[in-house]
Write an enzyme that holds these catalytic residues in place. Structure first.
Site, PDB file in Angstrom:
ATOM      1  N   ASN A  23       0.685  -1.319  -0.027  1.00 37.01           N
ATOM      2  CA  ASN A  23       0.108  -0.059   0.043  1.00 37.01           C
ATOM      3  C   ASN A  23       0.912   1.575  -0.175  1.00 37.01           C
ATOM      4  OD1 ASN A  23      -2.434  -1.485  -0.115  1.00 37.01           O
ATOM      5  ND2 ASN A  23      -2.552  -1.604   2.213  1.00 37.01           N
ATOM      6  N   ASP A 117     -10.220  -5.524  -5.106  1.00 37.75           N
ATOM      7  CA  ASP A 117     -11.232  -6.446  -4.407  1.00 37.75           C
ATOM      8  C   ASP A 117     -12.491  -5.858  -4.237  1.00 37.75           C
ATOM      9  OD1 ASP A 117      -9.140  -8.168  -3.762  1.00 37.75           O
ATOM     10  OD2 ASP A 117      -8.357  -7.278  -1.958  1.00 37.75           O
ATOM     11  N   PRO A 123     -16.150   4.960  -3.675  1.00 38.65           N
ATOM     12  CA  PRO A 123     -16.264   5.710  -4.638  1.00 38.65           C
ATOM     13  C   PRO A 123     -15.033   6.765  -4.821  1.00 38.65           C
ATOM     14  CG  PRO A 123     -17.546   6.591  -2.782  1.00 38.65           C
ATOM     15  CD  PRO A 123     -16.905   5.161  -2.290  1.00 38.65           C
ATOM     16  N   MET A 124     -15.104   7.390  -6.095  1.00 41.11           N
ATOM     17  CA  MET A 124     -14.066   8.337  -6.647  1.00 41.11           C
ATOM     18  C   MET A 124     -14.701   9.815  -6.196  1.00 41.11           C
ATOM     19  SD  MET A 124     -11.320   6.784  -7.821  1.00 41.11           S
ATOM     20  CE  MET A 124     -10.444   8.041  -8.741  1.00 41.11           C
ATOM     21  N   ASP A 125     -15.731  10.158  -5.471  1.00 46.33           N
ATOM     22  CA  ASP A 125     -16.258  11.443  -5.482  1.00 46.33           C
ATOM     23  C   ASP A 125     -15.200  12.356  -4.806  1.00 46.33           C
ATOM     24  OD1 ASP A 125     -16.858   9.769  -3.279  1.00 46.33           O
ATOM     25  OD2 ASP A 125     -18.553  10.968  -2.776  1.00 46.33           O
ATOM     26  N   VAL A 330     -15.254   0.438   7.947  1.00 38.73           N
ATOM     27  CA  VAL A 330     -14.702   0.811   6.696  1.00 38.73           C
ATOM     28  C   VAL A 330     -15.471   0.410   5.307  1.00 38.73           C
ATOM     29  CG1 VAL A 330     -12.466   1.289   5.547  1.00 38.73           C
ATOM     30  CG2 VAL A 330     -12.692   1.166   7.883  1.00 38.73           C
TER      31      VAL A 330
END
EC number: 2.5.1.7
Length: 420
Positions: A23, A117, A123-125, A330
């Protein structure tokens, strides 16, 4: 797809070296798109996600190659295609991190909506909101996020408040802001060690970033960034997985090449369970010989208990006498692993985002299927605990995040074998 056969009931013993952080590696690789000249990255995990990002880089007109074990070279020239492959981007989540880097250096990006996954809504907002504040005009169409800088000029600094401390949004905005005109302030940003590592890498290339690891990051934009040589931090999630595996098998393992402060949430929870954990400068000793107690866990953004560790810990708690509870705050789909653990005899009930675990004396072997990266790790831990031989299929999920998996497990005495 691949399967892993695991003979259970053998305590793990010995030492295991931890690879570089997945990550951290993937955003650092994305940040290389900002740099002129070549970059050498060290302590890189040999996982499929890294190979995919290098393939994306090459397809766009850049260069990416392994120089030796744990070391890669990336070079992105001044003229490339700013459009990612839809097929490749769908293979991993981190492909979305190219958005900020491409906008920051080239002023245009066509990035396919990412895959990875299926652990819940991601979301990409927040990414788009933050980049729009910096002057990017973006829209989603035909499976791509597409757009450029208003007026064809450089991005401009601005003040951004994130509604949620999203790691990906923080990384994308930080990369874009590194080459924007003026200062950018990101409030309520993510504080994970991987955020700090990305900021350190960008600064090593010539960026001016302060506050990484706190609630507020300040970025003073520069006109160019240069390639450099950089060593990525160790993978705290891989380390935590082997720590839990050692405890679950009642073994004794020294986890090497770690930063213990990054693992405090995991270390604290294992001690609460009754596991003996001793920290050194760059290693952690785990002794699972004691009697275990049930615990309650809530996943939270760093420095809380990591969502990536929830599934592996659930496998351990499935054989701890008494009632344990895990609340997933999460990602809502993280609890999908429960169905497979139940095949192995685990007594777990789902109530909304809460898993209620009634510990059984022992798990039994079964044929199970990994639904995502960390679920796969949990099923491997369950297989190491169980009676008989467990078969974990869809191993490709696990190989996205765990380098030299068989080598490390067999080095600890586990009896595992991969089959096609």
């Amino acid at each position: 797809m691949g399967k892993l056969l695991i003979q259970g009931g053998i305590p793990l013993e010995g030492r295991v070296p931890i690879s570089g952080a997945k990550n951290s590696t993937l955003p650092v690789m994305a940040a290389c798109f900002l740099a002129q000249g070549e970059t050498i990255l060290e302590n890189i995990p040999e996982i499929t996600d890294v190979d995919v990002v290098m393939e994306i880089c090459r397809e766009m007109g850049g260069e990416g190659e392994w120089l030796e074990r744990g070391v890669i070279r990336l070079h992105v020239p001044d003229t490339i295609s700013c459009k990612t492959s839809y097929t490749l981007a769908k293979k991993l989540r981190a492909s979305n991190l190219l958005l900020g880097a491409l906008l920051g250096r080239f002023g245009w990006a066509e990035v396919a909506l990412p895959g990875g996954d299926n652990i819940g809504t991601r979301p990409m907002d927040l990414h788009i909101k933050g980049l729009s504040v910096l002057g990017a005009e973006l829209k989603i169409e035909h499976g791509y996020i597409r757009g450029g800088v208003a007026g064809g000029k450089r991005l401009k600094g601005g003040k951004i408040y994130l509604d949620f401390p999203s790691v990906g949004a923080t990384e994308n905005i930080m990369m874009a802001a590194a080459m924007a005109q003026g200062q950018t302030i990101i409030e309520n940003c993510a504080k994970e060690p991987e955020i700090v590592d990305l900021a350190n890498f960008l600064n090593a290339m010539g960026a001016r970033i302060r506050g990484a690891g706190t609630d507020v990051i300040r970025v003073d934009g520069v006109s160019e960034l240069r390639g450099t040589r950089y060593t990525v931090i160790p993978d705290r999630i891989e380390a935590g997985t082997y720590m839990i595996a050692a405890a679950a098998t009642h073994g004794r393992v020294i986890v090497e090449n770690v930063i213990p402060t990054h693992l405090h949430a995991i270390t604290s929870k294992l001690r609460e369970i009754g596991v003996r954990v001793e920290e050194g400068d760059d290693q952690i000793f785990v002794d699972g010989a004691g009697l275990f107690r049930p615990v309650d866990v809530k996943t939270l953004p760093y420095p809380g208990f990591p969502t990536d560790m929830q599934s592996p810990l659930m496998a351990l708690l499935s054989t701890v006498k008494g009632i344990s509870m895990i609340v997933e705050n999460v990602y809502e789909n993280r609890l999908r692993v429960v169905d497979e653990l139940q095949r192995m005899g685990a007594q777990i009930k789902i109530e909304g985002r809460t898993a209620v675990i009634d510990g059984v004396a022992r798990l039994s072997s079964a044929q199970v299927k990994a639904s995502d990266l960390r679920a796969g790790a949990a099923l491997i831990i369950a297989g190491l605990m169980a009676d008989g031989e467990t078969e974990v299929s869809c191993l490709h999920h696990v190989l996205r995040g765990y380098a030299h998996l068989e080598e490390k497990l067999t080095g600890l005495g586990a009896r595992v074998r991969r089959i096609s």
